[in-house]
Design a protein around this motif. Structure first.
Motif, PDB file in Angstrom:
ATOM      1  N   PRO A   1     119.865  33.692  22.732  1.00 15.54           N
ATOM      2  CA  PRO A   1     119.936  33.818  21.270  1.00 15.54           C
ATOM      3  C   PRO A   1     118.845  34.714  20.682  1.00 15.54           C
ATOM      4  CG  PRO A   1     118.890  31.758  21.841  1.00 15.54           C
ATOM      5  CD  PRO A   1     119.347  32.390  23.134  1.00 15.54           C
ATOM      6  N   VAL A   2     117.992  35.241  21.545  1.00 11.17           N
ATOM      7  CA  VAL A   2     116.862  36.058  21.093  1.00 11.17           C
ATOM      8  C   VAL A   2     117.332  37.476  20.795  1.00 11.17           C
ATOM      9  CG1 VAL A   2     114.601  36.964  21.753  1.00 11.17           C
ATOM     10  CG2 VAL A   2     115.281  34.678  22.499  1.00 11.17           C
ATOM     11  N   PHE A   3     116.790  38.059  19.746  1.00 11.21           N
ATOM     12  CA  PHE A   3     117.093  39.455  19.439  1.00 11.21           C
ATOM     13  C   PHE A   3     115.794  40.195  19.132  1.00 11.21           C
ATOM     14  CE2 PHE A   3     117.391  37.082  15.511  1.00 11.21           C
ATOM     15  CZ  PHE A   3     116.714  37.858  14.601  1.00 11.21           C
ATOM     16  N   ARG A   4     115.865  41.528  19.320  1.00  3.56           N
ATOM     17  CA  ARG A   4     114.711  42.386  19.042  1.00  3.56           C
ATOM     18  C   ARG A   4     114.847  42.938  17.621  1.00  3.56           C
ATOM     19  NH1 ARG A   4     111.920  45.455  23.225  1.00  3.56           N
ATOM     20  NH2 ARG A   4     113.818  45.189  24.432  1.00  3.56           N
ATOM     21  N   ARG A   5     113.809  42.781  16.855  1.00  5.89           N
ATOM     22  CA  ARG A   5     113.786  43.340  15.498  1.00  5.89           C
ATOM     23  C   ARG A   5     113.491  44.834  15.572  1.00  5.89           C
ATOM     24  NH1 ARG A   5     109.793  38.667  13.596  1.00  5.89           N
ATOM     25  NH2 ARG A   5     111.255  37.155  12.760  1.00  5.89           N
ATOM     26  N   PRO A   6     113.759  45.562  14.486  1.00  3.46           N
ATOM     27  CA  PRO A   6     113.471  47.006  14.474  1.00  3.46           C
ATOM     28  C   PRO A   6     111.997  47.329  14.748  1.00  3.46           C
ATOM     29  CG  PRO A   6     114.923  46.470  12.664  1.00  3.46           C
ATOM     30  CD  PRO A   6     114.501  45.161  13.286  1.00  3.46           C
ATOM     31  N   ASP A   7     111.082  46.419  14.383  1.00  8.13           N
ATOM     32  CA  ASP A   7     109.654  46.686  14.628  1.00  8.13           C
ATOM     33  C   ASP A   7     109.226  46.356  16.050  1.00  8.13           C
ATOM     34  OD1 ASP A   7     109.556  43.913  14.696  1.00  8.13           O
ATOM     35  OD2 ASP A   7     108.171  43.709  13.011  1.00  8.13           O
ATOM     36  N   GLY A   8     110.194  45.909  16.906  1.00  4.29           N
ATOM     37  CA  GLY A   8     109.883  45.632  18.312  1.00  4.29           C
ATOM     38  C   GLY A   8     109.539  44.184  18.606  1.00  4.29           C
ATOM     39  N   THR A   9     109.349  43.354  17.577  1.00  3.18           N
ATOM     40  CA  THR A   9     109.079  41.940  17.812  1.00  3.18           C
ATOM     41  C   THR A   9     110.393  41.221  18.116  1.00  3.18           C
ATOM     42  OG1 THR A   9     109.261  41.386  15.461  1.00  3.18           O
ATOM     43  CG2 THR A   9     107.048  41.941  16.308  1.00  3.18           C
ATOM     44  N   PHE A  10     110.292  39.986  18.586  1.00  3.39           N
ATOM     45  CA  PHE A  10     111.466  39.205  18.959  1.00  3.39           C
ATOM     46  C   PHE A  10     111.598  37.987  18.059  1.00  3.39           C
ATOM     47  CE2 PHE A  10     110.057  41.472  22.685  1.00  3.39           C
ATOM     48  CZ  PHE A  10     111.235  42.054  23.126  1.00  3.39           C
ATOM     49  N   ALA A  11     112.846  37.537  17.870  1.00  2.25           N
ATOM     50  CA  ALA A  11     113.084  36.386  17.010  1.00  2.25           C
ATOM     51  C   ALA A  11     114.366  35.673  17.424  1.00  2.25           C
ATOM     52  CB  ALA A  11     113.191  36.824  15.551  1.00  2.25           C
ATOM     53  N   VAL A  12     114.513  34.449  16.940  1.00  6.70           N
ATOM     54  CA  VAL A  12     115.776  33.714  16.991  1.00  6.70           C
ATOM     55  C   VAL A  12     116.131  33.385  15.541  1.00  6.70           C
ATOM     56  CG1 VAL A  12     115.513  32.713  19.286  1.00  6.70           C
ATOM     57  CG2 VAL A  12     114.617  31.487  17.315  1.00  6.70           C
ATOM     58  N   PHE A  13     117.418  33.217  15.279  1.00  5.61           N
ATOM     59  CA  PHE A  13     117.826  32.830  13.930  1.00  5.61           C
ATOM     60  C   PHE A  13     118.024  31.328  13.906  1.00  5.61           C
ATOM     61  CE2 PHE A  13     120.692  32.081  10.380  1.00  5.61           C
ATOM     62  CZ  PHE A  13     120.023  32.771   9.385  1.00  5.61           C
ATOM     63  N   ASN A  14     117.321  30.664  12.991  1.00  6.27           N
ATOM     64  CA  ASN A  14     117.428  29.226  12.830  1.00  6.27           C
ATOM     65  C   ASN A  14     118.400  28.964  11.687  1.00  6.27           C
ATOM     66  OD1 ASN A  14     116.442  26.613  11.355  1.00  6.27           O
ATOM     67  ND2 ASN A  14     115.773  26.431  13.480  1.00  6.27           N
ATOM     68  N   GLU A  15     119.566  28.448  12.039  1.00  6.79           N
ATOM     69  CA  GLU A  15     120.632  28.223  11.055  1.00  6.79           C
ATOM     70  C   GLU A  15     120.247  27.173  10.018  1.00  6.79           C
ATOM     71  OE1 GLU A  15     123.950  29.222   9.230  1.00  6.79           O
ATOM     72  OE2 GLU A  15     123.477  30.143  11.146  1.00  6.79           O
ATOM     73  N   LEU A  16     119.568  26.125  10.439  1.00  4.44           N
ATOM     74  CA  LEU A  16     119.183  25.055   9.527  1.00  4.44           C
ATOM     75  C   LEU A  16     118.346  25.585   8.362  1.00  4.44           C
ATOM     76  CD1 LEU A  16     119.025  22.017   8.811  1.00  4.44           C
ATOM     77  CD2 LEU A  16     116.974  21.916  10.245  1.00  4.44           C
ATOM     78  N   HIS A  17     117.377  26.434   8.682  1.00  4.98           N
ATOM     79  CA  HIS A  17     116.476  26.974   7.660  1.00  4.98           C
ATOM     80  C   HIS A  17     116.897  28.362   7.183  1.00  4.98           C
ATOM     81  CE1 HIS A  17     113.836  23.602   8.241  1.00  4.98           C
ATOM     82  NE2 HIS A  17     113.880  23.810   9.530  1.00  4.98           N
ATOM     83  N   LYS A  18     117.992  28.866   7.739  1.00  5.25           N
ATOM     84  CA  LYS A  18     118.506  30.190   7.360  1.00  5.25           C
ATOM     85  C   LYS A  18     117.416  31.248   7.414  1.00  5.25           C
ATOM     86  CE  LYS A  18     122.625  28.631   6.069  1.00  5.25           C
ATOM     87  NZ  LYS A  18     123.333  28.094   7.194  1.00  5.25           N
ATOM     88  N   SER A  19     116.699  31.260   8.543  1.00  4.00           N
ATOM     89  CA  SER A  19     115.598  32.214   8.672  1.00  4.00           C
ATOM     90  C   SER A  19     115.395  32.624  10.120  1.00  4.00           C
ATOM     91  CB  SER A  19     114.305  31.606   8.122  1.00  4.00           C
ATOM     92  OG  SER A  19     113.937  30.483   8.894  1.00  4.00           O
ATOM     93  N   GLU A  20     114.757  33.764  10.268  1.00  6.38           N
ATOM     94  CA  GLU A  20     114.359  34.237  11.595  1.00  6.38           C
ATOM     95  C   GLU A  20     113.015  33.620  11.933  1.00  6.38           C
ATOM     96  OE1 GLU A  20     114.180  38.497  11.489  1.00  6.38           O
ATOM     97  OE2 GLU A  20     116.326  38.684  11.098  1.00  6.38           O
ATOM     98  N   ILE A  21     112.859  33.211  13.197  1.00  4.15           N
ATOM     99  CA  ILE A  21     111.586  32.666  13.654  1.00  4.15           C
ATOM    100  C   ILE A  21     111.104  33.535  14.810  1.00  4.15           C
ATOM    101  CG2 ILE A  21     110.370  30.668  14.564  1.00  4.15           C
ATOM    102  CD1 ILE A  21     112.603  28.924  13.396  1.00  4.15           C
ATOM    103  N   THR A  22     109.911  34.064  14.662  1.00  4.71           N
ATOM    104  CA  THR A  22     109.331  34.957  15.663  1.00  4.71           C
ATOM    105  C   THR A  22     108.981  34.191  16.934  1.00  4.71           C
ATOM    106  OG1 THR A  22     108.405  36.320  13.901  1.00  4.71           O
ATOM    107  CG2 THR A  22     107.424  36.572  16.085  1.00  4.71           C
TER     108      THR A  22
END
Length: 83
Positions: free
Chosen positions: A29-50
């Motif tokens: 479920p991990v994706f790379r952001r345009p700035d090169g950092t990595f995150a997962v999307f947390n559906e409960l909080h509707k946010s990306e977590i680094t």
């Protein structure tokens, strides 16, 4: 009255970052952001977590994701056999 939280079994996936020229594996479920950092999307909080290489990703029973630092896993979790 005091209570003790029941033990739960969870699925943890160790994330190891790929080199900058390689994509993130499609089975994570991990994706790379345009700035090169990595995150997962947390559906409960509707946010990306680094997260960083070496972090674990907890896959909740609801199918959501959140990262846990390796030292927290070492201190608070233990492997479960046969589940």
């Amino acid at each position: 009255m005091k209570f003790r939280k029941k033990a739960t079994v969870c699925e943890l996936v160790l994330f190891i970052a790929p080199p900058p020229d390689r994509p993130v594996s499609g089975d994570t479920p991990v994706f790379r952001r345009p700035d090169g950092t990595f995150a997962v999307f947390n559906e409960l909080h509707k946010s990306e977590i680094t997260l960083e290489s070496g972090d674990y990703v907890n896959v909740t029973t609801e199918g959501d994701y959140y990262p846990i630092k390796a030292h927290i896993v070492a201190e608070s979790y233990e492997p479960v056999e046969g589940v």
